[in-house]
Design an enzyme around this catalytic site. Structure first.
Site, short mmCIF file in Angstrom:
data_model
loop_
_atom_site.label_atom_id
_atom_site.label_comp_id
_atom_site.label_asym_id
_atom_site.label_seq_id
_atom_site.Cartn_x
_atom_site.Cartn_y
_atom_site.Cartn_z
N HIS A 17 0.87 -1.22 -0.06
CA HIS A 17 0.02 -0.09 0.07
C HIS A 17 1.02 1.54 -0.01
O HIS A 17 1.17 1.66 1.19
CB HIS A 17 -1.02 0.17 1.40
N HIS B 46 -1.92 -1.12 7.17
CA HIS B 46 -1.89 -1.67 5.70
C HIS B 46 -0.54 -0.66 5.25
O HIS B 46 0.09 -0.98 4.29
CB HIS B 46 -3.12 -1.51 4.91
N GLY C 182 -10.71 3.87 7.68
CA GLY C 182 -11.16 2.60 7.97
C GLY C 182 -11.02 2.42 9.91
O GLY C 182 -11.85 1.85 10.07
N HIS D 177 -4.18 3.28 -3.36
CA HIS D 177 -4.16 2.56 -1.99
C HIS D 177 -3.38 1.10 -1.81
O HIS D 177 -2.51 1.22 -1.15
CB HIS D 177 -5.74 2.42 -1.61
N ARG E 190 -17.01 -18.79 39.63
CA ARG E 190 -16.95 -17.26 39.44
C ARG E 190 -16.52 -16.55 40.74
O ARG E 190 -15.84 -15.82 41.04
CB ARG E 190 -18.03 -16.64 38.77
N SER F 208 -21.52 -9.82 38.54
CA SER F 208 -21.79 -11.07 37.91
C SER F 208 -20.49 -11.86 37.51
O SER F 208 -20.38 -12.97 37.83
CB SER F 208 -22.46 -10.97 36.68
N GLU G 163 -17.01 -4.69 25.23
CA GLU G 163 -16.39 -5.78 25.32
C GLU G 163 -14.93 -5.77 24.50
O GLU G 163 -14.01 -6.03 24.76
CB GLU G 163 -17.23 -7.00 25.09
N HIS H 146 -28.09 -16.12 25.89
CA HIS H 146 -26.69 -15.88 26.76
C HIS H 146 -26.01 -17.27 27.18
O HIS H 146 -25.11 -17.03 28.12
CB HIS H 146 -27.30 -15.37 28.21
C1 LIG Z 1 -10.94 -5.04 10.13
C2 LIG Z 1 -10.58 -4.68 8.95
N1 LIG Z 1 -11.35 -4.95 7.58
C3 LIG Z 1 -10.92 -4.72 6.53
C4 LIG Z 1 -9.72 -4.65 5.95
C5 LIG Z 1 -9.04 -4.48 4.78
N2 LIG Z 1 -8.90 -3.14 4.58
C6 LIG Z 1 -7.52 -2.58 4.32
S1 LIG Z 1 -7.31 -1.06 4.24
C7 LIG Z 1 -8.91 -1.08 4.03
C8 LIG Z 1 -9.65 0.42 3.99
C9 LIG Z 1 -8.68 1.42 3.51
O1 LIG Z 1 -9.07 2.83 3.61
P1 LIG Z 1 -8.68 3.64 4.79
O2 LIG Z 1 -8.71 3.13 6.12
O3 LIG Z 1 -9.07 5.21 4.72
O4 LIG Z 1 -7.00 3.75 4.23
P2 LIG Z 1 -6.36 4.46 2.99
O5 LIG Z 1 -7.23 4.27 1.92
O6 LIG Z 1 -6.51 5.99 3.38
O7 LIG Z 1 -5.04 3.86 3.09
C10 LIG Z 1 -9.79 -2.05 4.28
C11 LIG Z 1 -11.18 -2.20 4.24
C12 LIG Z 1 -8.88 -4.58 7.57
N3 LIG Z 1 -7.57 -4.61 7.18
N4 LIG Z 1 -9.53 -4.77 8.60
#
Ligand SMILES: Cc1ncc(C[n+]2csc(CCOP(=O)(O)OP(=O)(O)O)c2C)c(N)n1
Length: 655
Positions: free
Chosen positions: A20, A60, A148, A251, A346, A373, A400, A462
């Site tokens: 990326h 990424h 994201g 990206h 518990r 609990s 959680e 539950h």
């Molecule tokens: C929980 C999760 N879902 C999906 C992904 C796959 N994924 C990697 S980057 C991304 C989205 C990219 O958008 P953004 O976060 O805005 O990053 P940018 O494009 O600015 O690098 C996704 C859906 C992941 N890494 N983690």
């Protein structure tokens, strides 16, 4: 200097033919200002306890942090490692991995987790500062988060908790580029993040993420804030790439040779791939050396600390248990031997915690709004609050997932052993964070009560059914299901001693007889399973295996079989993972050689064949539970001594 990050990122992705480039190129200005002017760290000692933490939540964009580590002079991050981006055995895996690459604070990739880890790190910092003083603990946690990260639900849990606890030393730099994989963010999102963070009690501002003065001004202001800070940095993804910048095309794929060449021209970068001009390299190295005096001064302050306090700080940061730990375990066991208890596990856990949390002040407890609990709060524990960070019990709220991820952050920070509470059925809500704790080898301990249909009237929503099997499927996670008060303290001991991985303690709501009478100084749960009751009169025809609340059922079944002159033994199985990891001969001896194996557990059979073999018989659940008093449910689902004895008899007839 920022262009050096950009070219390293695009060249490494190009060479790997994967990765990326967009985020590192877009966020390069933010990172340059942060790492050259604010972040306090020393490449010569990446684990210096009082360093600022930097979490690349958008994992990424890993080339951003790899480029930084290389440019700043982290010894192991050579240009060769950058050239081997994403290749086998390199220090530059696809997503940053804690424990693999020096300088990486947490494993990121699953979006949202890093941000929530950072909340835990910031909690740890405030707590330890309250105990050891600002001379020893005084650092800031920075996060780089993407769209994201902020779209993931866990981010809401994390920011709400951080805002509530007023974690002023947490600063989130939001790479506000308006692009995600599918294209413009507008396809899926229209949240005003500044308003959202403000609503959660944060200071929040919006700046131009390519303007170094604006970035520095905002970070400077955030450092003075009394609240956690969000800096929404408007950036252009893939900055510098002439046709792909500002689009999703930059990206997650190499830019291509032509685009890379044109980007070099646009950035005014004439050096060939993987070469950094000496003058720029020097500036980066100088930035990397900035933190050394601060580290040396800190070391002097630590050395000048009262020796007892210093030893305690160092012990806690090493993650070693205190000298008083073994005695505390012994004390609890002695009490149980002297006066056996018929209580829910518990409650046994609470009984053990009353002593253990005194011996181990690094234990920070909590619950996701089920304190009464889960029985995770001991009498002496104060709640942690923005007014008093020395408190050792965290009211996580109904969060959680955020709780489990914050616990990972605390464990990664060091100096703390986090444990928490929720219902076992909600382990699903924590699972991504538990998986990461296992992957990172972090000691986070999850107390998960109401561990079967034994919880009764709350009904099938539950009642965990597949949860034990699902948790046992996670590598490097220990799932403990003790059968009584003695096993509970033994399982606590094992969880606390498991320095390199997380544990789940699955505990009952309903009372359990104490099956382990007398005093065992050793830990019988340590091999994962053991013969609780031997067969009467020689070799057993039947081995009965059970965990937790079903061990008492197996014991009753053994008596029923004995009445029919069938000799059976009972094996308690509090921890599959330890049994399966035991040496072959030990495991074989525990499993035994009876003609018939029967297992009983109020969950699905998956996983038990590793113990009872494909010929074994399983008494347990095949579908969801139901709403009724628990004793009726055990009858209804046929998890009874009679059914266990029947299953054994039927197998004996067939064999
Ligand atoms: C929980 C999760 N879902 C999906 C992904 C796959 N994924 C990697 S980057 C991304 C989205 C990219 O958008 P953004 O976060 O805005 O990053 P940018 O494009 O600015 O690098 C996704 C859906 C992941 N890494 N983690």
């Amino acid at each position: 200097m920022a262009s050096a990050i950009r070219v390293l990122a695009m060249d490494a992705v190009e060479q790997a033919k994967a990765g990326h480039p967009g985020l590192p190129m877009g966020a390069a200005d933010i990172a340059t200002v942060l790492f050259t002017r604010f972040l306090r760290f020393d490449p010569a000692d990446p684990a210096w306890p009082d360093r600022d933490r930097f979490v690349l939540s958008a994992g990424h964009g890993s080339m951003l942090i790899y480029a930084l580590l290389h440019l700043l002079g982290y010894e192991k991050m050579t240009i060769g490692e950058i050239q081997r981006f994403r290749q086998s055995g390199s220090l530059t895996p696809g997503h940053p991995e804690y424990g693999h690459t020096p300088g990486i604070e947490t494993t990121t990739g699953p979006l949202g987790q890093g941000l929530a880890n950072a909340v835990g790190m910031a909690i740890a910092e405030r707590h330890l500062a309250a105990l050891f003083g600002g001379d020893i603990v005084d650092h800031t946690t920075y996060v780089l988060a993407s769209d994201g990260d902020l779209m993931e639900g866990i981010s809401q849990e994390a920011i709400a908790l951080a805002g509530h606890l007023k974690l002023k030393k947490l600063i989130v730099l939001f790479d506000d580029n308006g692009i995600s994989i599918d294209g413009p963010l507008a396809l899926a999102d229209s949240v005003d993040q500044v308003k959202r963070f403000e609503a959660a009690g944060w200071a929040a501002t919006r700046i131009d993420g390519h303007d170094p003065a604006a970035i520095a001004g905002a970070i400077g202001a955030a450092k003075k804030s009394e609240r956690p800070s969000l800096i929404a940095c408007r950036t252009i993804i893939g900055f510098g790439a002439p046709t792909k910048a500002g689009t999703e095309k930059s990206h997650g794929a190499p830019l291509g040779a032509d685009e890379v060449a044109a980007a070099r021209v646009k950035l005014g970068w004439t050096a060939p791939a993987f070469e950094i001009p000496a003058a720029i390299r020097e500036q980066w190295r100088a930035a990397g050396e900035r933190g050394r005096p601060a580290r040396l001064a800190w070391q002097q302050r630590l050395a000048a600390l009262d020796p007892k306090k210093r030893a305690e700080f160092e012990r806690r940061m090493r993650g070693e248990l205190s000298d008083g730990f073994a005695a505390a375990i012994g004390e609890v066991k002695q009490k149980l031997a002297a006066a056996p208890r018929e209580i829910a596990t518990r409650s046994s856990s609470e009984f053990a915690l009353e002593t253990l949390t005194v011996a181990l002040p690094e234990m920070i407890g909590g619950s996701a709004d089920l304190t009464g609990s889960n029985n995770t709060r001991t009498k002496a524990m104060k709640a942690m609050s923005a007014a008093d960070y020395s408190g050792r019990f965290i009211h996580y709220g109904v969060r959680e997932h955020g709780m489990a991820a914050a616990m990972n952050g605390m464990a990664l920070h060091g100096g703390i052993i986090p444990y928490s509470g929720t219902f076992l059925v909600f382990s699903d809500y924590c699972r991504p964070a538990i998986r990461l704790a296992a992957l990172m080898g972090q000691r986070a301990i999850h107390v998960m009560t109401h561990d079967s249909i034994g919880l009764g009237e709350d009904g099938p929503t539950h009642q965990p059914v597949e949860h034990l099997a699902a948790l046992r499927a996670i590598p490097n996670l220990k799932v403990f299901r003790p059968c009584d008060a003695v096993e509970t303290v033994e399982c606590w001991q094992l969880a606390l001693e498991s320095k390199d991985g997380p544990s789940v303690l699955a505990l009952t709501r309903q009372n359990m007889p104490q099956l382990r009478l007398g005093l065992d100084t050793g830990n019988r749960c340590a091999s994962g399973a053991y013969e609780l009751i031997a067969a009467e009169g020689g070799a057993a025809a039947v081995s009965l295996f059970a965990s937790g609340s079903e061990v008492a059922i197996a014991v009753a079944a053994q008596r029923l079989l004995a009445a029919q002159n069938i000799s059976a033994r009972v094996v308690s199985v509090p921890c599959f993972e330890l049994l399966l990891a035991a040496p072959e001969t030990e495991r074989a001896a525990i499993i035994g050689k009876a003609e018939v194996n029967v297992a009983v557990e109020a969950g699905i059979p998956q996983g038990w064949d590793a113990i009872i073999g494909s010929n074994g018989s399983f008494v347990g659940m095949r579908g969801f539970g139901a709403s009724a008093p628990y004793k009726e449910l055990y009858q209804h689902f046929g998890i009874t001594p009679e059914k266990v004895a029947e299953a054994a008899l039927e197998r004996l007839k067939r064999s």
